[in-house]
Structures are given as structure tokens and as C-alpha cells.
Design a protein around this motif. Structure first.
Motif, PDB file in Angstrom:
ATOM      1  N   ALA A  92       5.212  -5.566  -4.685  1.00 25.31           N
ATOM      2  CA  ALA A  92       4.155  -5.980  -4.007  1.00 25.31           C
ATOM      3  C   ALA A  92       3.465  -4.525  -3.540  1.00 25.31           C
ATOM      4  O   ALA A  92       2.200  -4.340  -3.853  1.00 25.31           O
ATOM      5  CB  ALA A  92       4.338  -6.672  -2.946  1.00 25.31           C
ATOM      6  N   GLN A  93       4.408  -3.748  -3.343  1.00 23.77           N
ATOM      7  CA  GLN A  93       3.785  -2.350  -2.752  1.00 23.77           C
ATOM      8  C   GLN A  93       3.088  -1.739  -4.106  1.00 23.77           C
ATOM      9  O   GLN A  93       2.047  -1.068  -4.480  1.00 23.77           O
ATOM     10  CB  GLN A  93       4.695  -1.508  -2.275  1.00 23.77           C
ATOM     11  CG  GLN A  93       4.971  -1.906  -0.786  1.00 23.77           C
ATOM     12  CD  GLN A  93       6.064  -0.989  -0.262  1.00 23.77           C
ATOM     13  OE1 GLN A  93       6.766   0.045  -0.722  1.00 23.77           O
ATOM     14  NE2 GLN A  93       6.500  -1.175   1.099  1.00 23.77           N
ATOM     15  N   THR A  94       3.892  -1.930  -5.229  1.00 20.28           N
ATOM     16  CA  THR A  94       3.578  -1.353  -6.464  1.00 20.28           C
ATOM     17  C   THR A  94       2.235  -1.811  -7.043  1.00 20.28           C
ATOM     18  O   THR A  94       1.305  -1.077  -7.395  1.00 20.28           O
ATOM     19  CB  THR A  94       4.640  -1.412  -7.587  1.00 20.28           C
ATOM     20  OG1 THR A  94       5.843  -0.714  -7.128  1.00 20.28           O
ATOM     21  CG2 THR A  94       4.238  -0.788  -8.872  1.00 20.28           C
ATOM     22  N   SER A  95       2.033  -3.185  -6.963  1.00 18.77           N
ATOM     23  CA  SER A  95       0.936  -3.777  -7.285  1.00 18.77           C
ATOM     24  C   SER A  95      -0.274  -3.269  -6.537  1.00 18.77           C
ATOM     25  O   SER A  95      -1.296  -2.954  -7.014  1.00 18.77           O
ATOM     26  CB  SER A  95       0.952  -5.255  -7.126  1.00 18.77           C
ATOM     27  OG  SER A  95      -0.061  -6.027  -7.337  1.00 18.77           O
ATOM     28  N   LYS A  96      -0.034  -3.229  -5.206  1.00 22.00           N
ATOM     29  CA  LYS A  96      -1.252  -2.600  -4.398  1.00 22.00           C
ATOM     30  C   LYS A  96      -1.480  -1.022  -4.695  1.00 22.00           C
ATOM     31  O   LYS A  96      -2.722  -0.835  -4.723  1.00 22.00           O
ATOM     32  CB  LYS A  96      -0.866  -2.709  -3.041  1.00 22.00           C
ATOM     33  CG  LYS A  96      -0.464  -4.177  -2.220  1.00 22.00           C
ATOM     34  CD  LYS A  96      -1.940  -4.619  -2.198  1.00 22.00           C
ATOM     35  CE  LYS A  96      -1.974  -5.956  -1.716  1.00 22.00           C
ATOM     36  NZ  LYS A  96      -3.030  -6.730  -1.260  1.00 22.00           N
TER      37      LYS A  96
END
Length: 582
Positions: free
Chosen positions: A243-247
Motif C-alpha cells: 500500500a505504501q509502495t502504491s502511494k
């Protein structure tokens, strides 16, 4: 013999045995538990569990009892003998009757694949050969060379069962204790997280004595449960990282997009500022070049006039000189006297020329001696430099601090029918007709600025990329409701037409930028405090970027107007409200 070496309380082999006053032995831990139990029951004495003789003991003096070292050593030796007997019995059961066999069925069992990491356990050096054979009695993996070298097919080793090394065989290979080489591991020390043998857990001598000991099955279940929980936590962390990578990827793309958009806006603003400055410089250049042409034309015309007159006078003088020569050559007195009247005529012409020369003296002094025309031409260059810098300073001036914020006051324009009717309510301008409507506010009394907010008209579903949408500006006369800001010859302003924002004056437009998605705020600045010109400033802003474009125009042809009126044109596609924020 095992019964003689067992504690009378726990019925297990003695662990850390103590010698009682009655000469019987008991485990140290069992004695502590026995004394504690009697104390809880209110008994003053503790009896020997073997002979039942009373013992005067308490928790404080148990450590004073001597250890039965002889019995402890016998127990350890007994455990070693039992372990060796178990190994021999197992080896005997696994061996064939009397021969060293390489059974055909063993050879057909699928062996370890080439990718396996199992190697010969007897090879020396850095590089070990792949394991090909497994001795079930020795529990050792051999390569072919080491099998021939270290495991002969005669003598006591001839009864060992040799089979092909395969995964199931290797997995069933017993694991021996690292501290007691001859002991097989049978329990798991949870405190140290390692396999242990029975000797390792004996009180007093075992490395893992007093530790949390588990069976292999229980330890396996706990490890699996722990691994599952750890895997669940790792999966959760993995999802969070995803999720952080996507953000982060979204933020990265957003930064790239904003960088491109910001670069585009900087380039647009640079080009507009440059165009405004070039327009001012060009305006000054044209004005001063025209001035130079006027000075030159006037001076040349005057010089040519006097040159023509001088040529005429020269011809007249030549004629008079010829007349004088003719009379002077006359020898006859009679003829000379008859031409006396011509002499007086020549004299009169001479006096007239003298007067004309005196009149030309001031002109000659001005153009030839004082060189007034030349001085005027040079002064134009100096004046151009000064006025140009003065105009450039105007671009650096803060119009907002020099202007008063106003909310223009206006009256509804007369309308011929209900279809083109207008509505003025709560400082909101909009039209309900099919055509645009123009509003004219009260005349300006001095430097002023005002802001309008433009939003899409929710009651109209049309697009904003066609036709005339809106206009905000000034006019030197009141406009009718049919006129459009910027297109009327007496008005200038910022208009939206065909999906773009433009600066429009007398019907001539200059592209500013593509129309941004509403809402959009337009601020107009008008200043009168400069000689022979009016400053028309504008600022465009939206909620995403704030100020997105600004510029100034120096208008000279409206500087002589008696009044200037704020004017607004609104189509049915938008509604316009006045901002009260300064």
C-alpha cells in the motif's frame, strides 16, 4: 536395576540426588516439594518417603544435605548403557541375516535429485561429492569413493544395510546430541530452541537442566503455530508495504505530472511577461520613431522651402547682375540715360532681397548655427530611454497596494423581452436568455481593483469550448446589454471564447491560456496615476494552483476618456459573483 535408581517420590531416575540422615536418597526437587506440601498441611515434621522416619527439615536447611555423588554417577552411567543398547538393538533389527546387501529394490528407489544439497559426510577438503549411498546402521551418507574406502564389505560391517540415498531416507536419519555424541536427541529445549538428549536435561549436570522441555511433537506444533503467526504478521507488513509502495508510486507520478504542469505554466508566464514588455517597448519605439520622423520631416520641409527660395533669389540676382553689366557697358549717353529707370528697378529688387535675407537670419541661426533639429533628434533618443525605463518600472509596481478594492455597483440593463431578461441578486450576474448579457457598473473615481468568481451554471448543460462565454474589463462609455466586452470598440478586457482566455481590445484578441476548469477567479486592476496612459492589470487564479497567470497592459488611447466603466458580459453557461475578499 532401574527401580533401584528411581526416586521414591517421582518414580523417575534420580536427578540431583540428596542423601537423607536415614541414608536414603531423594531428588532435590522432590524433597523441596515434599517439605512445602507438609508445611501447607500444618505438619511440623517431614517423613522419609522410604522408611517413614521423621526428618527435621525446612526449606532453609535443605541445601545443607550432602549430594549423593556416587548414586548420581551411577544414574548417568546407566543412561549411557541404555542408550547404547537401544542403538545396537536397532542396528541388529535393520541388518540383513549375514551378508552385505545392495538390494535391487533399494537401487530402484528414487534417489536424491541433482539439485539436492546433500553431500558425502566423509569427503575431505572444500569440495564434497554428491551423496549416493546411505548406511542405515552407521546413519552416514557416502559417495561411491568413500563407500569403497571407509565401509568395507567384510567383517563386522558386512551385516550393515546399504541403500541408495534418497530424500525419505535422509529425513529419517537420527539426529545425535551435539554435547553427547552417542546420544540421540529425543526432546526439544524451548528455552534454547534446540534439540536435546536425556542427559542434557538431568538436574545438576545437564546443560538444559531446569529449562522448559517439550516433546518433539509439541515443539513442532508450537513452531508451526509460531511460523503461521509470523507469516500472518509478515503478510500484513507486506500488504502495508504494498500500500505504501502504491502511494509512493502515485506520489511519484503526481510529482512528475505537477513538474510538467508547473514547467508549462512557468514557460507560459515567462512568455506573457515577455510579450507584455515587448509590446510596451514596441509601443514606445513606434511613438519615438514617429516623433523622429515628424522632426525630420518638418526640418527637411523647412530647409527645402528655403533652398527653393534661395535658388529663386540666386536667379534673380544673376538677372540683376547681367542688367548692371549691360548698362555699365553702354557707351552712348543717350542710351544710358534711357535705361536709367532700369537701374532704379534693380535697386528696388536689391533692397527687397536684403530684407528677405534679414528675415532668413533667424531661421538660419536656428537650423544652421544652433542646430535645433539635430538637438531634437538627439533628445528623442534620451527621452526614449527614460520613458521606456519608466514603463518597465510600472511592471514592477504592486498595483494592489496602489488601488482600492471595490465591489462595482450597477443597474440591470433594459431588456426587450423576457427571454433575454437579466437577474442581479446577491452580487451575482447571470442571464436566463439564449444570448449573453452585458452589465455596466458605475464610473471609476480613481485607482481600483475588483475580483469576480466564475462558476458553471448548473442549469445549463452546454460545454465551455465554443462561442463567447464571458468577459471582464472596462469601457470608455456605457455598453448596451447586447454589446460584448472586448469586442466593442470602446472596451478592453479579459474574455473567454472558443475554450481559451484572451486579452481583447477593439475586437483584436491576444491568446493568454487555455480555459481552466471552473471555478476561476479574475482580478482586474485599473490605475490612472501615470501621465498619458492607463494601466490595465489582470490576475487569473484557480483553487488548485492559486495565481496561474498575471500581466499588465499600458493603454494610451483611453487616457483621454472622460469616464471609465467596469463592464461584464455573462453567457447562459456561467454565473459571475463578486468577491468581497481583499
Amino acid at each position: 536395576m532401574e527401580e533401584e535408581l528411581s526416586c521414591p517420590v517421582c518414580l523417575e531416575l534420580f536427578a540431583d540426588p540428596l542423601l537423607l540422615p536415614c541414608s536414603h536418597s531423594i531428588c532435590k526437587k522432590c524433597l523441596r516439594d515434599l517439605v512445602a506440601s507438609d508445611g501447607q498441611l500444618g505438619r511440623e515434621e517431614t517423613c522419609c518417603p522410604t522408611c517413614r522416619n521423621p526428618l527435621l527439615l525446612s526449606q532453609n536447611n535443605i541445601d545443607t544435605l550432602p549430594r549423593n555423588l556416587a548414586l548420581e554417577n551411577i544414574v548417568i552411567r546407566f543412561q549411557e548403557i541404555c542408550s547404547n543398547s537401544l542403538m545396537k538393538s536397532k542396528s541388529h533389527n535393520l541388518s540383513s541375516k549375514s551378508q552385505f546387501l545392495l538390494n535391487k529394490e533399494d537401487l530402484n528407489v528414487p534417489g536424491i535429485s541433482e539439485e539436492s544439497k546433500e553431500f558425502c559426510e566423509l569427503c575431505e577438503g572444500k569440495f564434497c561429492a554428491k551423496a549416493e549411498w546411505f548406511c542405515q546402521q552407521c546413519t552416514v551418507l557416502y559417495c561411491q569413493d568413500c563407500l569403497d574406502k571407509f565401509h568395507p564389505r567384510r567383517g563386522s560391517l558386512s551385516h550393515h544395510r546399504i541403500c541408495k540415498a534418497f530424500k525419505s531416507t535422509v529425513e529419517s536419519k537420527p539426529i545425535f546430541c551435539g554435547d553427547h555424541k552417542s546420544e540421540m536427541t529425543s526432546v526439544f529445549c524451548d528455552s534454547c530452541k534446540t534439540l536435546a538428549c536425556p542427559l542434557c536435561v538431568c538436574d545438576g549436570i545437564g546443560k538444559h537442566a531446569g529449562h522448559m522441555i517439550l516433546t518433539k511433537d509439541v515443539a513442532s506444533e508450537q513452531i508451526k503455530e509460531f511460523v503461521q503467526k509470523t507469516k500472518g504478521h509478515l503478510d500484513k507488513i507486506f500488504r502495508e508495504i504494498l500500500a505504501q509502495t502504491s502511494k509512493l508510486e502515485e506520489t511519484k507520478d503526481e510529482i512528475k505530472h505537477l513538474h510538467d504542469e508547473a514547467s508549462k505554466r512557468v514557460s507560459e508566464q515567462y512568455q506573457h511577461i515577455l510579450n507584455d514588455i515587448i509590446a510596451v517597448l514596441s509601443q514606445q519605439k513606434e511613438a519615438h520613431l514617429n516623433n523622429l520622423n515628424e522632426i525630420k520631416s518638418k526640418a527637411i520641409a523647412s530647409l527645402e522651402l528655403h533652398l527653393n527660395n534661395s535658388i529663386k533669389r540666386t536667379k534673380s540676382i544673376d538677372e540683376m547682375v547681367e542688367g548692371c553689366k549691360r548698362i555699365a557697358k553702354e557707351e552712348s549717353q543717350r542710351e544710358l540715360l534711357e535705361q536709367a529707370s532700369d537701374i532704379f528697378t534693380i535697386r528696388a529688387q536689391e533692397m527687397e532681397l536684403t530684407n528677405e535675407l534679414k528675415q532668413m537670419e533667424s531661421f538660419y541661426q536656428e537650423l544652421i548655427v544652433e542646430k535645433s533639429a539635430q538637438q531634437c533628434l538627439r533628445s528623442v533618443v534620451t527621452r526614449f530611454r527614460k520613458t521606456t525605463f519608466d514603463d518597465l518600472i510600472i511592471f514592477l509596481d504592486d498595483d494592489k497596494n496602489k488601488c482600492d478594492h471595490i465591489v462595482p455597483m450597477m443597474q440591470a440593463s433594459p431588456t426587450p423581452s423576457k427571454l433575454s431578461g437579466v437577474r442581479v441578486q446577491n452580487k451575482c450576474l447571470m442571464t436566463w436568455g439564449f444570448n449573453s448579457t452585458t452589465f455596466t457598473a458605475e464610473a471609476l473615481n480613481g485607482n481600483a481593483f475588483w475580483s469576480v468568481n466564475l462558476e458553471c451554471n448548473s442549469s445549463h448543460m452546454g460545454d465551455l469550448v465554443s462561442n463567447y462565454i464571458f468577459g471582464v474589463g472596462i469601457a470608455s462609455e456605457r455598453l448596451s446589454y447586447k454589446d460584448q466586452v472586448g469586442l466593442h470598440e470602446k472596451s478592453i478586457g479579459i474574455i473567454c471564447s472558443s475554450g481559451s482566455l484572451q486579452f481583447c481590445k477593439n475586437g483584436t484578441s491576444e491568446f493568454l491560456m487555455a480555459l481552466q476548469k471552473p471555478p476561476l477567479t479574475i482580478t482586474i486592476f485599473i490605475r490612472f496615476d501615470y501621465e498619458n496612459l492607463i494601466v490595465f492589470g489582470y490576475k487569473l487564479a484557480n483553487s488548485s494552483w492559486g495565481n496561474i497567470l498575471s500581466g499588465k497592459k499600458l493603454i494610451k488611447d483611453l487616457s483621454t476618456a472622460e469616464n471609465l466603466y467596469p463592464v461584464f458580459t455573462v453567457s447562459q453557461k456561467v454565473k459571475m459573483t463578486f468577491s468581497r475578499d481583499v
